[in-house]
Design an enzyme around this catalytic site. Structure first.
Site, PDB file in Angstrom:
ATOM      1  N   ASP A 144      36.395  52.752 -49.783  1.00 50.95           N
ATOM      2  CA  ASP A 144      35.470  53.844 -49.444  1.00 50.95           C
ATOM      3  C   ASP A 144      35.874  55.109 -50.196  1.00 50.95           C
ATOM      4  O   ASP A 144      35.186  56.132 -50.114  1.00 50.95           O
ATOM      5  CB  ASP A 144      35.362  54.060 -47.932  1.00 50.95           C
ATOM      6  N   SER A 145      36.963  55.027 -50.991  1.00 52.39           N
ATOM      7  CA  SER A 145      37.276  56.105 -51.940  1.00 52.39           C
ATOM      8  C   SER A 145      36.129  56.279 -52.931  1.00 52.39           C
ATOM      9  O   SER A 145      36.088  57.273 -53.655  1.00 52.39           O
ATOM     10  CB  SER A 145      38.584  55.803 -52.686  1.00 52.39           C
TER      11      SER A 145
ATOM     12  N   ASP B 219      35.882  47.697 -48.053  1.00 52.54           N
ATOM     13  CA  ASP B 219      36.299  48.665 -47.039  1.00 52.54           C
ATOM     14  C   ASP B 219      35.210  48.851 -45.993  1.00 52.54           C
ATOM     15  O   ASP B 219      34.025  48.968 -46.333  1.00 52.54           O
ATOM     16  CB  ASP B 219      36.540  50.024 -47.714  1.00 52.54           C
TER      17      ASP B 219
ATOM     18  N   LYS C  99      38.578  45.573 -44.926  1.00 54.74           N
ATOM     19  CA  LYS C  99      39.739  46.400 -44.559  1.00 54.74           C
ATOM     20  C   LYS C  99      39.263  47.497 -43.620  1.00 54.74           C
ATOM     21  O   LYS C  99      38.175  48.041 -43.816  1.00 54.74           O
ATOM     22  CB  LYS C  99      40.363  47.022 -45.818  1.00 54.74           C
TER      23      LYS C  99
ATOM     24  N   GLU D   1      40.837  50.975 -41.156  1.00 52.89           N
ATOM     25  CA  GLU D   1      41.963  51.888 -40.947  1.00 52.89           C
ATOM     26  C   GLU D   1      42.303  52.009 -39.462  1.00 52.89           C
ATOM     27  O   GLU D   1      41.417  51.966 -38.620  1.00 52.89           O
ATOM     28  CB  GLU D   1      41.593  53.285 -41.491  1.00 52.89           C
TER      29      GLU D   1
ATOM     30  N   GLU E  64      49.847  53.613 -46.510  1.00 55.21           N
ATOM     31  CA  GLU E  64      49.566  54.745 -47.410  1.00 55.21           C
ATOM     32  C   GLU E  64      50.324  55.999 -46.973  1.00 55.21           C
ATOM     33  O   GLU E  64      50.391  56.342 -45.778  1.00 55.21           O
ATOM     34  CB  GLU E  64      48.047  55.035 -47.395  1.00 55.21           C
TER      35      GLU E  64
END
Ligand code: KIV
Length: 275
Positions: A47-48, A86, A115, A117, A184
């Site tokens: 999602d960057s 993501d 993925k 978070e 991270e």
């Protein structure tokens, strides 16, 4: 050769540096094609994309349909790499049915796993997605979707108790069934400690040299970003300079009438002027 599966990657706990898992982000067909050809194990359609492609300050404006769009583009390259899609903010902070529906949309777009978070607060989401037979990668530490709650992009787990809490979260995610975890923005010692404690592979970004793999963002690695890269980034080429040079040359060639040249034009057929 086919893309490594989640169980194959799960078994890749690092024995030595040669076995390290290599992951890079990509957002489109050229990215998927070039990353696959370079031999990476995993491509993260992160999602960057919200930061580096869409130009947003945070990743929190990225939607499931943005992610589907970019996963589809990367998957169209059919790379020999495992594609992780993501899950964007608010796509798994919802009820079980919507969480699974959102994960499924990313899988249907071409990802092999998703993925998400977070730690203990996301175990229900992890279990729901795994129940739908979708492999999950975790992401802990400096989780960018928490930037507003953290009050900025700050290195995490800087105290012993915060590090121990992060380790507990990693162990809980592992027990829930994730097959790998991205760590991270933590001190190297914390990356190392969590890696030693887990049976699943850890993939670090700003988490030191001892994780089982590393991930970098495409635009950082290739020098395509619009700001100074973070301390942990190794930039392998300055594509901003390469592309700027090429575009300036194109502008000069068109304005100087040296483009197009004879060999870049279609000849007029001999019959063209016949009545
Ligand atoms: O979205 C992303 O690119 C990521 C990486 C920073 C791990 O989550």
């Amino acid at each position: 050769m086919t893309a490594p599966s989640a169980p194959q990657l799960r078994a890749r706990k690092r024995r030595n540096a040669k076995d390290a898992i290599v992951m890079v982000t990509a957002y489109d067909e050229p990215g998927g094609r070039l990353a696959g050809a370079a031999g990476v194990d995993m491509i993260l359609v992160g999602d960057s994309v919200g930061n580096v492609v869409m130009g947003h300050e945070t990743t929190m404006r990225v939607t499931v349909s943005d992610m589907e769009h970019h996963v589809r583009a990367v998957a169209s390259a059919r790379p020999n790499a495992h594609i992780v899609g993501d899950m964007p903010w608010l796509s798994y902070h919802v009820d079980r049915a919507d969480t699974v529906r959102n994960a499924a949309a990313i899988i249907r777009a071409g990802a092999h796993s998703v993925k998400l978070e977070g730690g203990a607060n996301r175990l229900e989401a992890v279990r729901a997605i795994l129940d739908a037979e979708i492999p999950v990668v975790g992401h802990i530490g400096l989780t960018p979707q928490s930037v507003l709650a953290f009050g900025g992009f700050k290195v995490q787990a800087k105290t012993k108790s915060a590090a121990e809490q992060l380790l507990d979260e990693a162990l809980a995610l592992q027990a829930a069934g994730i097959f790998a975890v991205v760590i991270e923005g933590v001190p190297s010692e914390v990356g190392s400690m969590i890696t030693r404690a887990l049976d699943i592979p850890t993939i670090g970004i700003g988490a030191g040299p001892d994780t089982d793999g590393q991930v970098l963002v495409w635009h950082d690695l290739l020098g395509l970003g619009n700001r100074a890269p973070a301390k942990f980034v190794r930039q392998y080429v300055d594509l901003n300079a390469v592309i700027s040079g090429a575009l300036s040359q194109y502008v000069a060639d068109v304005r100087g009438a040296s483009f197009p040249a004879e060999h870049e034009t279609y000849p007029t057929p001999a019959t063209f002027h016949e009545a």
